[in-house]
Write a protein that holds these residues in place. Structure first.
Motif, PDB file in Angstrom:
ATOM      1  N   LEU A 188       0.836  -1.209   0.000  1.00 53.46           N
ATOM      2  CA  LEU A 188       0.000   0.000   0.000  1.00 53.46           C
ATOM      3  C   LEU A 188       0.863   1.248   0.000  1.00 53.46           C
ATOM      4  N   SER A 189       1.937   1.235   0.775  1.00 58.21           N
ATOM      5  CA  SER A 189       2.828   2.393   0.807  1.00 58.21           C
ATOM      6  C   SER A 189       3.455   2.606  -0.568  1.00 58.21           C
ATOM      7  N   THR A 190       3.942   1.528  -1.162  1.00 61.38           N
ATOM      8  CA  THR A 190       4.549   1.604  -2.494  1.00 61.38           C
ATOM      9  C   THR A 190       3.532   2.070  -3.534  1.00 61.38           C
ATOM     10  N   ALA A 191       2.323   1.499  -3.497  1.00 58.99           N
ATOM     11  CA  ALA A 191       1.307   1.865  -4.492  1.00 58.99           C
ATOM     12  C   ALA A 191       0.858   3.315  -4.297  1.00 58.99           C
ATOM     13  N   LEU A 192       0.801   3.780  -3.053  1.00 64.13           N
ATOM     14  CA  LEU A 192       0.454   5.189  -2.798  1.00 64.13           C
ATOM     15  C   LEU A 192       1.505   6.112  -3.400  1.00 64.13           C
ATOM     16  N   ALA A 193       2.766   5.844  -3.099  1.00 65.77           N
ATOM     17  CA  ALA A 193       3.841   6.706  -3.606  1.00 65.77           C
ATOM     18  C   ALA A 193       3.902   6.661  -5.130  1.00 65.77           C
ATOM     19  N   ALA A 194       3.722   5.463  -5.703  1.00 66.59           N
ATOM     20  CA  ALA A 194       3.762   5.344  -7.172  1.00 66.59           C
ATOM     21  C   ALA A 194       2.572   6.066  -7.808  1.00 66.59           C
TER      22      ALA A 194
END
Lengths: 280, 280
Positions: A188-194
């Motif tokens: 979720l953190s990665t997908a948010l930043a991306a």
């Protein structure tokens, strides 16, 4: 236990060595790692000296595999022939089913117990090692043999001595739980930043508060490490992503609807509970 | 500017009063709030005394609306008749279009400028007020009148004096950006915590590391406050959720596929960039 060998002396391996010393362990601590890590670990007092994997396998009472999941999977079959009969092998990899399966294939049935210290830091490498890294953090063991040898009890006592909160369960159950508590938050953190990186809107990288900093901290993790985690836990991660998508679909449908407050209250209560150590 | 009135003396309003004093403002600071907040704010030095909204409207050079979005929307029409001609009204609400529209409806065209300090804390209430809360944080102003009065320039100077990084844009653009940088992270944190709360699996509330603590911190926010934020920014939040769902669908499809590393790298680069102040 007289000789412990740490294979892969980075943040976790180095912290394990420092923690053993702090807990009063007075045997020898060997390291199997790159030359630069061995030198740094020696200077920090996390290990006494560097050895080869073959020497470690021949002499150790405990082998602690603390490299990446890939490195652990590559090391296990290489231990096989050289391993002395009294030695217990354990690991600190963050998924357990693939690793315990590899151990069952290559090692004597009672020579291995999988482990996962749920502790970490943003920094990597032995330079960031900390004797208190495991203190008050969960440390999962995933024994697959019912008839465990006395050395396992000794290892459990060591983990308790370094301050870890010991939990035991089968490898599958471990992987199912961390898919929700560790792998899902990471994705979720990665997908948010991306997602934010992909927006044309100006100011998206300037107008934010401390909340976005919290929510993107995990995105800083090394992508290579996560590729191995995901490769060895795909099915449970897929299930966790599916459960999350169901919740998010509900949130999106209820935008502006007063029932949405129930999702907020449930989330608030869970977040509060894990901070208080209150069962959900 | 001789008299500033803060309407709703909580964390933000109290911090604004303390920050004004720290920056050397030597006029009067009035508070319009509950009796207990007024008393606490007086003791902290955030305000000089409590007044009624009517007194504040009659005497102030600046009215700073720092209650909830609902409170701000209720207060604006009540200011109308009583407002003295020289007074500038501003607010600290976290969405801007609904509030500026309400102000355009009820106040003289040049009497209002919307604002949003992107600063906060986990704690609420004036007891948590901090003279440095706005320092080095973005402070968005959303002026809708091209011909602004000199008092607006004076207010801008005050915001700079308290250390805020001033940014100006139309209210719609503000709401579009914060949907991505503030409202989306909040909903993801809440949905993550609610998803974990809904699992039957044992140990989900015991086996976690510091990453889950980061990712659930926003879930602790007051649900009531978020209901008003969402109610006043539904369309842009829906768009942000849609963009996030597209990314997450891609992540789920690419589980165990080496192309997934691109999403990780893009996320890592964005997360790193906002920490370095590097444009994306």
């Amino acid at each position: 236990m007289r000789i412990v060998s740490i294979v892969g002396v980075g943040l976790i391996g180095g912290s394990f060595g420092l923690a053993l010393r702090k807990a009063g362990f007075d045997g020898a601590i060997y390291g199997v790692s790159s030359e630069s890590s061995i030198e740094a670990a020696r200077q920090l007092g996390a290990i006494d000296r560097g050895v080869t994997l073959r020497e470690a396998a021949a002499e150790s009472d405990l082998i602690y595999l603390s490299g990446s999941i890939e490195a652990i999977l590559e090391t296990i079959p290489r231990l096989g022939e050289a391993l002395n009969k009294k030695c217990l092998v354990t690991d600190a990899g963050s998924t357990k089913l693939a690793i315990t399966t590899a151990a069952q294939r290559s090692l004597p049935a009672d020579a291995f117990v999988g482990g996962h210290p749920m502790a970490g830091k943003e920094q990597r490498g032995v330079q960031a090692a900390d004797a208190d890294l495991f203190r008050d953090r969960p440390y999962i063991l995933t024994p697959t043999e019912p008839a465990l040898r006395p050395v396992v009890a000794e290892f459990r006592r060591l983990l308790t001595a370094i301050g870890a909160n010991l939990v035991e369960m089968p490898p599958e159950e471990h992987d199912a739980v961390v898919a929700f508590t560790s792998h899902l938050p990471q994705l979720l953190s990665t997908a948010l930043a991306a997602t934010l990186a992909g927006q044309d809107t100006d100011y998206i990288d300037k107008m934010f508060g401390p909340g976005l900093i919290d929510m993107t901290r995990l995105s800083l993790s090394a992508p290579e490490i996560w590729m191995s985690v995901i490769a060895t836990n795909k099915e449970f991660i897929d299930k966790a992503l599916g459960a999350f998508q169901d919740t998010l679909n509900r949130v999106r449908k209820q935008l502006g609807n007063s029932e949405l407050i129930e999702v907020f209250r449930r989330g608030q209560d869970f977040a509060d509970g894990i901070r208080q150590g209150r069962p959900k």
